[in-house]
Structures are given as structure tokens and as C-alpha cells.
Motif scaffolding. Structure first.
Motif, PDB file in Angstrom:
ATOM      1  N   GLU A  89      41.114  55.920  52.055  1.00 53.52           N
ATOM      2  CA  GLU A  89      39.845  55.769  51.580  1.00 53.52           C
ATOM      3  C   GLU A  89      39.574  54.705  50.357  1.00 53.52           C
ATOM      4  O   GLU A  89      38.671  54.226  49.885  1.00 53.52           O
ATOM      5  CB  GLU A  89      39.124  56.988  51.327  1.00 53.52           C
ATOM      6  N   ASP A  90      40.680  54.380  49.953  1.00 55.11           N
ATOM      7  CA  ASP A  90      40.794  53.184  48.792  1.00 55.11           C
ATOM      8  C   ASP A  90      40.709  51.744  49.200  1.00 55.11           C
ATOM      9  O   ASP A  90      40.561  50.877  48.631  1.00 55.11           O
ATOM     10  CB  ASP A  90      41.764  53.423  47.921  1.00 55.11           C
ATOM     11  N   THR A  91      40.706  51.868  50.548  1.00 56.89           N
ATOM     12  CA  THR A  91      40.581  50.486  51.219  1.00 56.89           C
ATOM     13  C   THR A  91      39.304  49.849  50.878  1.00 56.89           C
ATOM     14  O   THR A  91      38.222  50.364  51.018  1.00 56.89           O
ATOM     15  CB  THR A  91      40.794  50.653  52.750  1.00 56.89           C
ATOM     16  N   GLY A  92      39.402  48.455  50.689  1.00 59.92           N
ATOM     17  CA  GLY A  92      38.177  47.626  50.515  1.00 59.92           C
ATOM     18  C   GLY A  92      38.616  46.493  49.578  1.00 59.92           C
ATOM     19  O   GLY A  92      39.815  46.074  49.385  1.00 59.92           O
ATOM     20  N   VAL A  93      37.593  45.679  49.455  1.00 60.56           N
ATOM     21  CA  VAL A  93      37.729  44.437  48.615  1.00 60.56           C
ATOM     22  C   VAL A  93      37.454  44.642  47.124  1.00 60.56           C
ATOM     23  O   VAL A  93      36.308  45.290  46.851  1.00 60.56           O
ATOM     24  CB  VAL A  93      36.650  43.315  49.205  1.00 60.56           C
ATOM     25  N   TYR A  94      38.347  44.749  46.281  1.00 60.33           N
ATOM     26  CA  TYR A  94      38.279  44.799  45.071  1.00 60.33           C
ATOM     27  C   TYR A  94      37.820  43.781  44.095  1.00 60.33           C
ATOM     28  O   TYR A  94      38.049  42.501  44.148  1.00 60.33           O
ATOM     29  CB  TYR A  94      39.413  45.490  44.306  1.00 60.33           C
ATOM     30  N   TYR A  95      36.878  43.951  43.249  1.00 59.08           N
ATOM     31  CA  TYR A  95      36.276  42.871  42.528  1.00 59.08           C
ATOM     32  C   TYR A  95      36.257  43.327  40.958  1.00 59.08           C
ATOM     33  O   TYR A  95      36.042  44.310  40.515  1.00 59.08           O
ATOM     34  CB  TYR A  95      34.865  42.609  42.729  1.00 59.08           C
ATOM     35  N   CYS A  96      36.825  42.241  40.065  1.00 56.70           N
ATOM     36  CA  CYS A  96      36.675  42.549  38.901  1.00 56.70           C
ATOM     37  C   CYS A  96      35.448  41.681  38.094  1.00 56.70           C
ATOM     38  O   CYS A  96      34.903  40.813  38.831  1.00 56.70           O
ATOM     39  CB  CYS A  96      37.800  41.967  37.896  1.00 56.70           C
ATOM     40  N   ALA A  97      34.709  42.091  37.114  1.00 57.87           N
ATOM     41  CA  ALA A  97      33.312  41.754  36.507  1.00 57.87           C
ATOM     42  C   ALA A  97      33.545  41.886  35.080  1.00 57.87           C
ATOM     43  O   ALA A  97      33.991  42.878  34.452  1.00 57.87           O
ATOM     44  CB  ALA A  97      32.237  42.442  37.377  1.00 57.87           C
ATOM     45  N   ALA A  98      32.928  40.831  34.395  1.00 60.09           N
ATOM     46  CA  ALA A  98      32.769  40.795  32.964  1.00 60.09           C
ATOM     47  C   ALA A  98      31.344  41.342  32.614  1.00 60.09           C
ATOM     48  O   ALA A  98      30.327  40.817  33.251  1.00 60.09           O
ATOM     49  CB  ALA A  98      33.295  39.675  32.392  1.00 60.09           C
ATOM     50  N   ALA A  99      31.063  41.901  31.677  1.00 61.85           N
ATOM     51  CA  ALA A  99      29.842  42.444  31.312  1.00 61.85           C
ATOM     52  C   ALA A  99      28.919  41.335  30.878  1.00 61.85           C
ATOM     53  O   ALA A  99      29.457  40.249  30.301  1.00 61.85           O
ATOM     54  CB  ALA A  99      29.934  43.583  29.966  1.00 61.85           C
ATOM     55  N   SER A 100      27.553  41.608  31.037  1.00 58.24           N
ATOM     56  CA  SER A 100      26.664  40.464  30.910  1.00 58.24           C
ATOM     57  C   SER A 100      26.479  40.183  29.373  1.00 58.24           C
ATOM     58  O   SER A 100      26.203  38.868  28.809  1.00 58.24           O
ATOM     59  CB  SER A 100      25.358  40.749  31.285  1.00 58.24           C
ATOM     60  N   THR A 101      26.615  41.316  28.520  1.00 58.80           N
ATOM     61  CA  THR A 101      26.349  40.988  26.884  1.00 58.80           C
ATOM     62  C   THR A 101      27.676  41.635  26.294  1.00 58.80           C
ATOM     63  O   THR A 101      28.725  42.656  26.768  1.00 58.80           O
ATOM     64  CB  THR A 101      25.243  41.977  26.469  1.00 58.80           C
TER      65      THR A 101
END
Length: 125
Positions: A89-101
Motif C-alpha cells: 500500500e506504499d506504492t505510488g508516485v512520491y513527490y517532494c515539495a517546498a513550502a510556499s512561505t
């Protein structure tokens, strides 16, 4: 904006481990909280966990607590997601992201203004 590039995804058997990396460049990275999200096929992109701008605080969804660890290295402008005891169930596309502020924390997609292209993680049973 911060430019982000993920790497480290792949195919792993259940119970195995992977470490994802997210390399940042561009505008200020060191004062931004960072998050990891994942998107399973046919589902929404969901928050997995995050790390404060200074690395002193991390927070995770319940389903990954005790298995996933987020860290960051300012000298390398990189954030990591160490994933242990992986489940199908951990399968998927993983994305990192940076906070807007700067400085703040967040767990909503709208809290993050810069995104990577994603890396596929597949866990076989």
C-alpha cells in the motif's frame, strides 16, 4: 521558486527499504519546510510527512509513523525520505515539495508552492 528533483524510486519487495532524495536549487531552500506526498493510481495526492526548515521537527501521517524518516542536509540542499518495512500500500508516485512561505509548517497541498516531478515506488507482495 525552488526547483526540486526527486530520485531513488524503484521496485522493492514488501519488507524492504528505499531512500528517496530530493535535490533543491533556485530560490531559498534552507528557510522552507519540506514535505513528501504520494499518489497511488487513481487516487488523490496525499501528504506523507514533512520536516521543518531547520530540521528540528518532523511529522508524519499515522500510516508511516515508525517506518518512514525524513531528514535534510542543507550543505547538500537535499531532503531525504528513508522508507523501511515497505508495504504494497506504499506504492505510488512520491513527490517532494517546498513550502510556499518561509519558516512555517504545513500538510496541505496548498501549503506547498514548489513540486518535483515525482519518482515511482512500487512495492511487491
Amino acid at each position: 521558486q525552488v526547483q526540486l528533483v526527486e530520485s531513488g524510486g524503484g521496485l522493492v519487495q514488501a519488507g524492504g527499504s528505499l531512500r528517496l532524495s530530493c535535490a533543491a536549487s533556485g530560490r531559498a531552500f534552507t528557510n522552507k519546510a519540506m514535505g513528501w506526498f504520494r499518489q497511488a493510481p487513481g487516487k488523490e495526492r496525499d501528504f506523507v510527512g514533512g520536516i521543518a526548515w531547520n530540521g528540528h521537527s518532523t511529522y508524519y501521517v499515522d500510516s508511516v509513523k515508525g517506518r518512514f524518516t525524513i531528514s535534510r542536509d542543507h550543505a547538500k540542499n537535499t531532503v531525504y525520505l528513508q522508507m523501511n518495512s515497505l508495504k504494497p500500500e506504499d506504492t505510488g508516485v512520491y513527490y517532494c515539495a517546498a513550502a510556499s512561505t518561509p519558516w512555517g509548517l504545513g500538510s496541505r497541498k496548498t501549503d506547498f508552492g514548489s513540486w518535483g516531478q515525482g519518482t515511482q515506488v512500487t512495492v511487491s507482495s
